[in-house]
Design an enzyme around this catalytic site. Structure first.
Site, PDB file in Angstrom:
ATOM      1  N   HIS A  22       1.956  16.410  -2.620  1.00  0.00           N
ATOM      2  CA  HIS A  22       0.624  17.010  -2.604  1.00  0.00           C
ATOM      3  C   HIS A  22       0.290  17.601  -3.975  1.00  0.00           C
ATOM      4  CE1 HIS A  22       0.049  17.076   1.945  1.00  0.00           C
ATOM      5  NE2 HIS A  22       1.236  16.517   1.742  1.00  0.00           N
ATOM      6  N   ASP A 131      -6.143  21.776  -0.056  1.00  0.00           N
ATOM      7  CA  ASP A 131      -5.435  20.702   0.635  1.00  0.00           C
ATOM      8  C   ASP A 131      -5.953  20.614   2.073  1.00  0.00           C
ATOM      9  OD1 ASP A 131      -3.293  19.206   1.975  1.00  0.00           O
ATOM     10  OD2 ASP A 131      -2.229  19.495   0.091  1.00  0.00           O
ATOM     11  N   ALA A 377      13.096   9.726 -11.452  1.00  0.00           N
ATOM     12  CA  ALA A 377      12.656   8.751 -12.463  1.00  0.00           C
ATOM     13  C   ALA A 377      11.187   8.987 -12.831  1.00  0.00           C
ATOM     14  CB  ALA A 377      12.806   7.346 -11.892  1.00  0.00           C
ATOM     15  N   GLN A 419       3.741   8.279   6.797  1.00  0.00           N
ATOM     16  CA  GLN A 419       4.454   7.101   6.291  1.00  0.00           C
ATOM     17  C   GLN A 419       4.528   5.976   7.325  1.00  0.00           C
ATOM     18  OE1 GLN A 419       8.068   9.061   5.044  1.00  0.00           O
ATOM     19  NE2 GLN A 419       6.895  10.500   3.775  1.00  0.00           N
TER      20      GLN A 419
HETATM   21  C1  UDX Z   1       4.730  13.658   0.759  1.00  0.00           C
HETATM   22  C2  UDX Z   1       4.776  12.794   1.978  1.00  0.00           C
HETATM   23  O1  UDX Z   1       6.062  12.414   2.297  1.00  0.00           O
HETATM   24  C3  UDX Z   1       3.855  11.653   1.866  1.00  0.00           C
HETATM   25  O2  UDX Z   1       3.968  10.824   2.984  1.00  0.00           O
HETATM   26  C4  UDX Z   1       2.481  12.161   1.744  1.00  0.00           C
HETATM   27  O3  UDX Z   1       1.620  11.068   1.657  1.00  0.00           O
HETATM   28  C5  UDX Z   1       2.394  13.024   0.515  1.00  0.00           C
HETATM   29  O4  UDX Z   1       3.372  14.038   0.549  1.00  0.00           O
HETATM   30  P1  UDX Z   1       6.514  12.410  -0.865  1.00  0.00           P
HETATM   31  O5  UDX Z   1       7.389  12.163   0.289  1.00  0.00           O
HETATM   32  O6  UDX Z   1       7.108  13.080  -2.009  1.00  0.00           O
HETATM   33  O7  UDX Z   1       5.174  13.150  -0.483  1.00  0.00           O
HETATM   34  O8  UDX Z   1       5.990  10.937  -1.289  1.00  0.00           O
HETATM   35  P2  UDX Z   1       4.829  10.413  -2.196  1.00  0.00           P
HETATM   36  O9  UDX Z   1       3.495  10.676  -1.616  1.00  0.00           O
HETATM   37  O10 UDX Z   1       5.128   8.998  -2.443  1.00  0.00           O
HETATM   38  O11 UDX Z   1       4.945  11.245  -3.543  1.00  0.00           O
HETATM   39  C6  UDX Z   1       6.051  11.209  -4.372  1.00  0.00           C
HETATM   40  C7  UDX Z   1       5.579  11.358  -5.801  1.00  0.00           C
HETATM   41  O12 UDX Z   1       6.698  11.660  -6.597  1.00  0.00           O
HETATM   42  C8  UDX Z   1       4.940  10.091  -6.351  1.00  0.00           C
HETATM   43  O13 UDX Z   1       3.780  10.410  -7.085  1.00  0.00           O
HETATM   44  C9  UDX Z   1       6.004   9.526  -7.256  1.00  0.00           C
HETATM   45  O14 UDX Z   1       5.511   8.839  -8.391  1.00  0.00           O
HETATM   46  C10 UDX Z   1       6.755  10.759  -7.680  1.00  0.00           C
HETATM   47  N1  UDX Z   1       8.150  10.428  -7.989  1.00  0.00           N
HETATM   48  C11 UDX Z   1       9.005  10.040  -6.999  1.00  0.00           C
HETATM   49  C12 UDX Z   1       8.551  10.491  -9.309  1.00  0.00           C
HETATM   50  O15 UDX Z   1       7.778  10.816 -10.213  1.00  0.00           O
HETATM   51  N2  UDX Z   1       9.860  10.188  -9.578  1.00  0.00           N
HETATM   52  C13 UDX Z   1      10.740   9.814  -8.632  1.00  0.00           C
HETATM   53  O16 UDX Z   1      11.904   9.568  -8.985  1.00  0.00           O
HETATM   54  C14 UDX Z   1      10.313   9.750  -7.287  1.00  0.00           C
END
Ligand code: UDX
Length: 496
Positions: A22, A131, A377, A419
């Protein structure tokens, strides 16, 4: 870029739910607004803020905007609680909800009514962007007579299901009647032909209608409808659902993919003859609570084109040792190279069972040549690297959008919340990947990775290229997201 000609710059307060996914999308929105001449106060909870400010990236992104500042509010975490990401079990979520109610909510209210923002040289707050799951922020805005925008950082398809939950409960679809998770769900318009119990957001698996997480998403969705306007990080790919939502939220702005919109605005600013902004520097779009390990980029540089599977399950998914081993065996047996992100705290309780330790030692040895692991990463850069050919993902919405923009196919292993429905859309509607839902074993992992990288490569290349082009068009100057971005600026300017 949209006209920034008003004499008084509006002042927007942005307030994300305090977890990585978020914060990422709301910081992207903050930068988009700053690049458009709007003053922004970004509200972080204390521990997240200190983790963010440990790393230089955020400073380099926002340092050149005089109209930007961070404010922090208490989070109720004690010093020995490592951080506020990661949900090991439903109790972690319940704890988070408790802290939201008893610490974060009063902290936010206190910030808005205190002198901290009143004496701000950037003028009074003209609008609050909260949010979509922080309904209390909308209520605070109402009390203070300030217009509010509810920003759901999830997909439109999941927002729409949350919206339909009361109807699903009324019709008896939830709680599920039997154990068969493949039972069709017919009461969500636009999804009648492919929606099954297992595709509904994870909270719908609760056996009890009073379960705190189910109760939370229903009540927050209800609160969010009170906002003056709504914002979603999505684009034309979800057009049918967007029009359903628009019939309830007439002031709905869809401005996604935000990572792509931001990159466009950054390069326009960098090319502008009047610009001295350091936003022209090449900096990441993400703001991480973990330190990025860039050594993986050097490793990727040495791999053949489209040969690597990028593996990451986001910031809050927790994996058991058993699942971890199944994934590892599946990857190794697929014969493909892989880059795997394992955040330091993503493993559920350590198990010291001798056979597992032995298996892990053997696997580390076997994958030395073909596999590389890091704790975090630079994901967007990784997905856009020429040696990456596929993404094994948990289907978080940011990751899904980033993969779409980069034109990378996905194998989806959804964990929680939105998800489950995102992965169904990826496989059944957009056809840009495969859904491994509820089925983590080495044979399935191996098969789906081979499908993505070899067997279905050609058809996936076509469909991912089409979706990437659609994303590109939507943020172009005639595209729907760009027009919505201009509409959003107008809405904000009218508020001050
Ligand atoms: C959470 C929820 O799980 C997700 O389903 C919802 O839509 C938003 O909040 P998260 O699980 O962290 O987030 O997943 P995601 O929404 O994919 O966000 C992860 C973020 O971290 C992405 O922007 C990704 O680019 C970043 N990231 C992830 C990195 O920069 N490096 C990494 O190694 C892994």
């Amino acid at each position: 870029m949209a006209d920034t000609g008003s004499l008084i710059s509006p002042h927007v307060v942005i307030f994300p739910f305090p977890i990585q996914g978020h914060i990422n999308s709301m910081l992207k929105l903050a930068e988009v607004l700053c690049l458009s001449g709007i003053n922004v106060t970004f509200v972080n909870t204390q521990q997240n803020h200190s983790r963010l400010s440990n790393f230089g990236d955020v400073q380099s992104r926002f340092g050149s905007f005089p109209g930007f500042c961070f404010e922090t509010i208490p989070d109720g975490l004690s010093a020995d609680q490592p951080h506020s990401t990661g949900f090991r079990n439903s109790q972690d979520l319940v704890d988070m909800l408790h802290r939201l109610k008893n610490v974060i909510r009063p902290g936010f209210r206190e910030l808005l009514t205190s002198d901290r923002l009143k004496i701000d040289s950037r003028g009074p707050v003209s609008c609050i962007i909260a949010d979509g799951i922080l309904g209390f922020a909308i209520v605070v805005a109402e009390e203070l007579g300030i217009p509010s925008i509810s920003f759901r950082t999830i997909s439109a398809c999941c927002s729409w299901i949350y919206f339909c939950l009361p109807k699903l409960i009324e019709n008896g679809d939830i709680p599920f009647k039997d154990e068969d998770m493949d039972q069709p769900i017919k009461n969500v318009p636009e999804m009648e032909s492919f929606l099954r119990c297992r595709d509904l957001p994870s909270f719908c698996r609760a056996k009890d209608l009073n379960h705190p997480s189910l109760d939370f998403v229903i009540s927050e969705t209800l609160y969010s409808t009170r906002a003056t306007a709504h914002l979603l990080n999505t684009f034309d790919i979800e057009a049918p659902i967007i029009s359903q939502l628009r019939s309830y939220w007439p002031n709905l702005y869809t401005v996604g993919p935000l990572n792509a919109l931001l990159n466009t605005l950054r390069s326009r600013t960098a090319n502008s003859p009047h610009s001295s902004s350091s936003s022209s520097k090449s900096v990441s779009s993400n703001a991480s609570l973990y330190e990025e390990d860039r050594s993986c980029m050097t490793w990727l540089d040495k791999q053949p084109e489209k040969s690597v599977v990028y593996v990451s399950f986001g910031s809050i998914a927790m994996v058991s040792r058993e699942q971890w081993l199944e994934i590892w065996y599946g990857l190794v047996n697929s014969g493909h190279r892989f880059l795997w992100v394992k955040p330091p705290d993503s493993l559920l309780a350590k198990d010291d069972e001798e056979s597992h330790v032995q298996a892990e030692t053997e696997l580390i040895e076997a994958t030395k040549e073909r596999g590389y692991t890091v704790e975090w990463a630079p994901q967007e850069e990784v997905l856009n690297h020429s040696s990456v050919g596929g993404f094994f993902t948990h289907s978080g919405w940011n990751s899904t959008l980033e993969s779409m923009v980069a034109g990378v196919p996905m194998v989806c292993w959804p964990h929680l919340a939105d998800q489950q429905i995102n992965s169904r859309y990826v496989s059944e509607v957009w056809k840009i990947g495969m859904d491994m839902k509820d089925n983590c074993n080495r044979l399935t992992v191996e098969k789906l990775i081979r499908d993505m990288m070899d067997v279905k490569r050609e058809e996936l290349t076509k469909s991912t290229a089409k979706v990437a082009e659609m994303a590109r068009q939507s943020i172009g100057s005639d595209g729907s997201s760009y027009r919505n971005y201009e509409g959003l600026l107008e809405f904000i300017r009218k508020s001050c």
